[in-house]
Each structure stands twice: as structure tokens, then as C-alpha cells.
Design an enzyme around this catalytic site. Structure first.
Site, PDB file in Angstrom:
ATOM      1  N   HIS A  95      -6.065   1.694  -1.032  1.00 35.39           N
ATOM      2  CA  HIS A  95      -6.111   0.330  -1.546  1.00 35.39           C
ATOM      3  C   HIS A  95      -4.689  -0.085  -1.886  1.00 35.39           C
ATOM      4  O   HIS A  95      -3.847   0.749  -2.195  1.00 35.39           O
ATOM      5  CB  HIS A  95      -6.979   0.242  -2.816  1.00 35.39           C
ATOM      6  CG  HIS A  95      -8.426   0.445  -2.557  1.00 35.39           C
ATOM      7  ND1 HIS A  95      -9.218  -0.523  -1.976  1.00 35.39           N
ATOM      8  CD2 HIS A  95      -9.238   1.503  -2.795  1.00 35.39           C
ATOM      9  CE1 HIS A  95     -10.444  -0.080  -1.859  1.00 35.39           C
ATOM     10  NE2 HIS A  95     -10.495   1.153  -2.349  1.00 35.39           N
ATOM     11  N   TYR A 122       0.840  -1.198   0.000  1.00 33.59           N
ATOM     12  CA  TYR A 122       0.000   0.000   0.000  1.00 33.59           C
ATOM     13  C   TYR A 122       0.876   1.251   0.000  1.00 33.59           C
ATOM     14  O   TYR A 122       1.916   1.272   0.668  1.00 33.59           O
ATOM     15  CB  TYR A 122      -0.873   0.034   1.259  1.00 33.59           C
ATOM     16  CG  TYR A 122      -1.760  -1.162   1.444  1.00 33.59           C
ATOM     17  CD1 TYR A 122      -3.115  -1.087   1.167  1.00 33.59           C
ATOM     18  CD2 TYR A 122      -1.261  -2.377   1.914  1.00 33.59           C
ATOM     19  CE1 TYR A 122      -3.957  -2.178   1.352  1.00 33.59           C
ATOM     20  CE2 TYR A 122      -2.082  -3.476   2.098  1.00 33.59           C
ATOM     21  CZ  TYR A 122      -3.423  -3.369   1.811  1.00 33.59           C
ATOM     22  OH  TYR A 122      -4.240  -4.458   1.992  1.00 33.59           O
ATOM     23  N   LYS A 154      -4.468  -4.692  -9.174  1.00 30.70           N
ATOM     24  CA  LYS A 154      -3.168  -4.473  -8.550  1.00 30.70           C
ATOM     25  C   LYS A 154      -2.075  -4.699  -9.591  1.00 30.70           C
ATOM     26  O   LYS A 154      -2.283  -5.399 -10.571  1.00 30.70           O
ATOM     27  CB  LYS A 154      -2.954  -5.429  -7.383  1.00 30.70           C
ATOM     28  CG  LYS A 154      -4.162  -5.510  -6.481  1.00 30.70           C
ATOM     29  CD  LYS A 154      -3.882  -5.322  -5.066  1.00 30.70           C
ATOM     30  CE  LYS A 154      -5.112  -5.369  -4.204  1.00 30.70           C
ATOM     31  NZ  LYS A 154      -6.155  -4.443  -4.479  1.00 30.70           N
TER      32      LYS A 154
END
Length: 119
Positions: free
Chosen positions: A66, A58, A97
Site C-alpha cells: 500500500h 509506495y 497515508k
């Protein structure tokens, strides 16, 4: 720079530092060094286990941000089958991600993978 040693004590205040065996394997050492490096760079880190990775990374407090990266720690000399890289990248994209392979030789190194599906 020499690292400071951590003194571990039990509930009675007795030194149990020598009973702590972590990291006890090359894989644990790699994971620890990568974790430490990311932490020193200012990232917040949590387990990536539910995504089949080692860490979620993070840019700030996980309560406010997020995870940006999903990290898998690998041996620098390990051959990774293409199907595993594809699987890791597809999973990362599906959970929004960026996939990162991290390794440790003389120092931590990171490989940010880019994945674009076929349209």
C-alpha cells in the site's frame, strides 16, 4: 553528473525529440524533479490525483504494498494557507497515508507532516 537525453521517435522511426515540450512550466519541472528523486531513492510512484495530491509513494511494487506517503509538490517560496495544510493532513490520515510536502530549490526537499486528531 549530466543527465542522458532521451531520443523520442514516432511510429515511422523519425526523431521527434524536439516536439516533446515536457516539462514546459516551473510546476511541471518541480513535479518531474521530485518524481525523479523519489524514483532514484527506490520508491514506486503513482498519481495522487484521486486524493487531491500529486503522488502516492509506495515502498515497493504497488501490487504488493500500500502507498505509505501522499505527496503534494509545492513552490519553495509559496505561502500555503493553514486551512490547506489541515485539509491535506486530515485527508492523508483518513486514507492511512503520511502527508508530505515536497519542494525544489537547489535540490529536492521533503517535509513530512504529523497530524494527530483531538481526542
Amino acid at each position: 553528473m549530466e543527465k542522458e537525453k532521451l531520443l523520442l521517435v514516432n511510429e515511422r522511426g523519425e526523431d521527434i525529440t524536439n516536439e516533446w515540450t515536457f516539462p514546459s512550466s516551473p510546476q511541471e519541472t518541480r513535479k518531474y524533479e521530485i518524481y525523479s528523486d523519489l524514483w532514484l531513492k527506490g520508491y514506486f510512484i503513482s498519481s495522487g490525483m484521486k486524493f487531491g495530491a500529486d503522488y502516492l509513494v509506495y515502498p515497493g511494487d504497488p501490487n504488493l504494498f500500500h502507498a505509505t506517503f501522499i505527496v503534494r509538490v509545492v513552490d519553495a517560496n509559496e505561502e500555503i494557507p493553514c486551512v490547506d495544510i489541515v485539509r491535506f493532513c486530515r485527508l492523508a490520515v483518513n486514507v492511512k497515508k503520511q502527508p508530505v510536502l515536497a519542494s525544489l530549490s537547489s535540490h529536492p526537499s521533503y517535509c513530512l507532516l504529523s497530524w494527530e486528531g483531538i481526542s
